[in-house]
Every structure is written in C-alpha cells, then in structure tokens.
Write an enzyme that holds these catalytic residues in place. Sequence first.
Site, short mmCIF file in Angstrom:
data_model
loop_
_atom_site.label_atom_id
_atom_site.label_comp_id
_atom_site.label_asym_id
_atom_site.label_seq_id
_atom_site.Cartn_x
_atom_site.Cartn_y
_atom_site.Cartn_z
N ASP A 136 -29.62 -59.95 53.71
CA ASP A 136 -28.13 -59.84 53.77
C ASP A 136 -27.74 -59.53 55.45
O ASP A 136 -28.37 -58.73 55.89
CB ASP A 136 -27.72 -58.81 52.93
CG ASP A 136 -27.84 -59.33 51.49
OD1 ASP A 136 -28.23 -60.41 51.13
OD2 ASP A 136 -27.74 -58.52 50.53
N ARG A 137 -26.50 -59.98 55.54
CA ARG A 137 -25.99 -59.54 56.99
C ARG A 137 -25.95 -58.02 56.94
O ARG A 137 -26.12 -57.61 58.33
CB ARG A 137 -24.57 -60.08 57.08
CG ARG A 137 -23.80 -59.68 58.43
CD ARG A 137 -22.43 -60.44 58.44
NE ARG A 137 -21.69 -60.14 57.41
CZ ARG A 137 -20.63 -59.06 57.26
NH1 ARG A 137 -20.94 -58.27 58.49
NH2 ARG A 137 -20.00 -58.69 56.62
#
Length: 532
Positions: free
Chosen positions: A154-155
């Site tokens: 995930d970012r």
Amino acid sequence: MTSEDQTVAQAAAPRSGLKKIAPYWYPYTTMAKGRWYGREILEMVSTEFRDRSMEYYRYALESGVTTINGKIATPGTIIKNGDRIENVVHRHEPPVTSTPVKIVLHDIERDFIVINKPGSIPVHASGRYFRHSLVEILKDDFGFKKAYTINRLDRLTSGIMIIPLTSKCATKVSKEFIEGTIHKEYIARCNGEFPAEEVVCEEPLLTVDRQMGLNIVHPEGKPAKTVFNRMHYDANTNTSVLHCQPLTGRSHQIRVHLQFLGHSVANDPVYSEERIWGPNMGKGGIDIVPSDERSAPEAPSHLVGQPGANPDRFDLGTSGATGGDGENPKLMPRETGHDIGMGSPVPLSAEAVGVITRLRNMKDEDEDWGRWRDVVFHAKGKLAPHGMKIEPPPPQNRRKRGGPAFANDVPEVKATNKDTTEPQTATRVPLVPLSEATPIQLTTSEALERAAAMLGPVAPASDSATQEAAAADIPDAKGMTYCPECYLPLHPDPKPERLYIFLHALRYTTSMGKFETEMPEWAAEGWEWDRS
C-alpha cells in the site's frame, strides 16, 4: 552467491521532510475499461474521479483536451468497447517523504532487486501520482527501465519488496506468490492491549469503493488469513507492537483484519478514525444489509451559500447536464449521491454508504476543502495546456494501451525537491510547442477578481508588477491559492509524519533467499509520536 550476499543491509534511518515536484502538463492515453462501456464520458469521469468539481470536468471536456480515437470528445460522448481515450491533465503530484527508496540488493545474475520502500510512495502511477510512484522512481533515479512489481505494498506501508527486472524472473517470483510459498512477515503498531496469545483472523475481504480504496469484511469477499503475535505492549501510548503473518495477499488485509479485531493500526487514517466509523471503530465489522438510501452531497457549513460551493452539483444556470431540459436538467450520479456503490460488487448497506460518505468528507477536509472551493475561471479561449498540442492517434497497429500520448518530442524538465538536500531529479515530460495563435487564459488580475467575487474581497495589488509576481499562485480571500495554469485549488502540505502508517513489511522468505530490513523506529518499546 552466498546467503550473506542475499541478506539485505539495514535500512537507513528515516529523515523527516517532503519531496515535491513542480506541476506539469501530461498527456495520457488509456483503453476503455469494461465498466465504462455505454456511459457518457462526463458521467464516467465525474464518478471515477473526485479531485475536481463537476463544473471543471465539463469545462475541460468542452475545451477539447480529451479525445476518443483521435476525435474530440464532448460531455455526452458514449464510451464503447475498444475506444482509446486520450487526455491532457495538469498534474499536481502530492508531496511524498524525502526518505529515499533504498536498493538493498541487486542480484545481477538472477535479474531482480530488493528494495526498502518508504511509506507515502505508491507502487504504480495512479490518481494524482506519476513521477512520485515507485516504478517511475526506479526508472528516473536508478536507471531500471523495466521493473516488474509482482508484490505490491500500500502507498502508506513501508518495507521490503522483491522486484524482478526480466519477464522470466517475474514469472518465477509471481508463481511463488500465487502458490503461497513465500513467507511474509510484517510489523504493526496497533491500538489497545492486544492479546498475549496468538490470534488468527480468517475473515473474507471485499473492496466496496474503488475511489477511496475502501475494504470491509464481507461474506462475499475473497478468503483471507492473517496470524498475529504480540511482541510488546506500551502502556504509555496504549498501543501494541505485533508480528503479522499474512497467509494470503488481499488488499489492506492486515489493516482490515486488525480493525475487525478491535485493534486497528494506531495511526491509520482510514481504518482507525472514529469520525468515519463511529465509537465502535469497525470492530466486528459493519452492517451488510443492502439499502437504497442515498443523499446528495452537502457543502460544509462555512461554505454554504457561496456560489459554486458544491463540487458535486452543476451550476444550474448553465447547460451543465447532458440531457433533460432547462427546467429539469439531467442529474449525474455524483449530484444525487448514487455514485456511491456504483463500483461495488455487492449492494451496499446504509452503514457502508455512511462510512464512504464520511471518508470522502474527511479527505476533503484534510485538503482544506479545496475541491469544494473549486472555481472554473472561464478562459478567453478554451483550457489551453501550455506547451502541448493534441495530435491524431497513430495507426491502429502502432497504438499503445496506456501511457504518454500525443507528443513527438520529450525534452527534460527539472523537478523541484523541496525540504530536502537531495539532488534534483530529471523528469521527462512530453511537450510539443504550441503556435502563437493559442488562445490565452485569464490574466492574473482577472482571476483575482473572480476569486474575490466568489469568496469575498481581495486586497488589490499595488501595481502590475505585483500582480505578475502573484502568477505562481492566485490567492483568494480565505488564504487559499489557485494554480495559474488550471486553477486547481492548492492544498496545504501534509505533515511528513502523516505520510505513512505503522505497518512495515519486515521479511520475505523465498526460494531465492531471505530478505529483510531492520525494525522500523516506531516499533521500539515506549516509542511516542505526535498525534495532533
């Protein structure tokens, strides 16, 4: 190659600060997705993207910056299977952390690298991110022209990633991930005193909102299993540090499973926010009984009554709708609230709709309600991307499915890298010179007048030189600034410590070796952070 060669070095200590890049015009092309077929392009764009107001998306389409199969698209153009959509956007990439991506291993013989990804950097270009995506950073900063991002973080998540550099290596690594033979270990800091004994969560997970990337526990979701073990509990912050073993690879798996258990990641802006989930914070899941209940978006109290204050409604004084008549204009799903759930694979409950609505509103608030203050400063001519022109698409057999479009020449433009002493990165932006006949947009003084008309009086500039000096950002009466190229309301910079969450990919064990980073600093016993 020895096992020592395959074991990664310790990660560098994180440095606070932001890495920024100057806004730039970018031409992009994509093939129509299945969920777009049969939809008007204005309805699709306004539903799939929320960065700008409905009025702006219509204005941009009417300016001719979007084409379908080489022909300029109008708001009512219907998208069909096989359509090639080209669009020119003025990218304002959000800042990312100044902590650099670190190459911890480059195995030249077997064609792969192992990296330590900082939180805040997305793996792929998406939304407002392009040059600040991992794939582009590996290309521009490290010279890896082709990177196969088999496993994705995930970012907001940091940690280890194995990235093949050839299709052959990618096939091998991908097979291991699919078959579940790679042993993954993560570290998380969660809310509360987690049980001392091992906890296994096997709740199925489902993505219910693509725009916000929201996932929930749902019986129609994909199977997921995570094993949690507490490492220590810190009474000073009422948080626990956990060792997490995801045995499947679902989106937001660890984050949603911890929320379901009542111990969400301590600084998770989505799954650990009472303003979104209520006092129960999503523990035990949410109601899943389908409901047709929807409501039109409402402006925040301090913007109620301002002209154009609702970004999800057209100015009914204009021909904003693509159908209906003047008295009964056709309303878009985003205007009625029915865009919520359009991308969900299952009907949503009233509670799920409420969660998505509050999540959207909180995102808008975090950006200082910039989208709600959107002002379309109508140009003397149409929206004109400076330094670019739209060209017809290449022959069918030479077309690419995605990426840059229109341009023949690719000069280099330097990116800004503020709040850090790192060397600036060369950013390649496709540009084609425009003719001198290109229609100009509003002058700075005219834009200031329009901002004043919307949000109150603006102190007049003393002379033309002062006005020209303001061209980099056009202020309104509330201190908000606007981009002079596309009139995007500019957002305040985030705090660096809000660019990541307490979730870190610590170690991957594969047939090619064991790869790991050092423990993140926030995992130390007694560690505290700024919660403001």
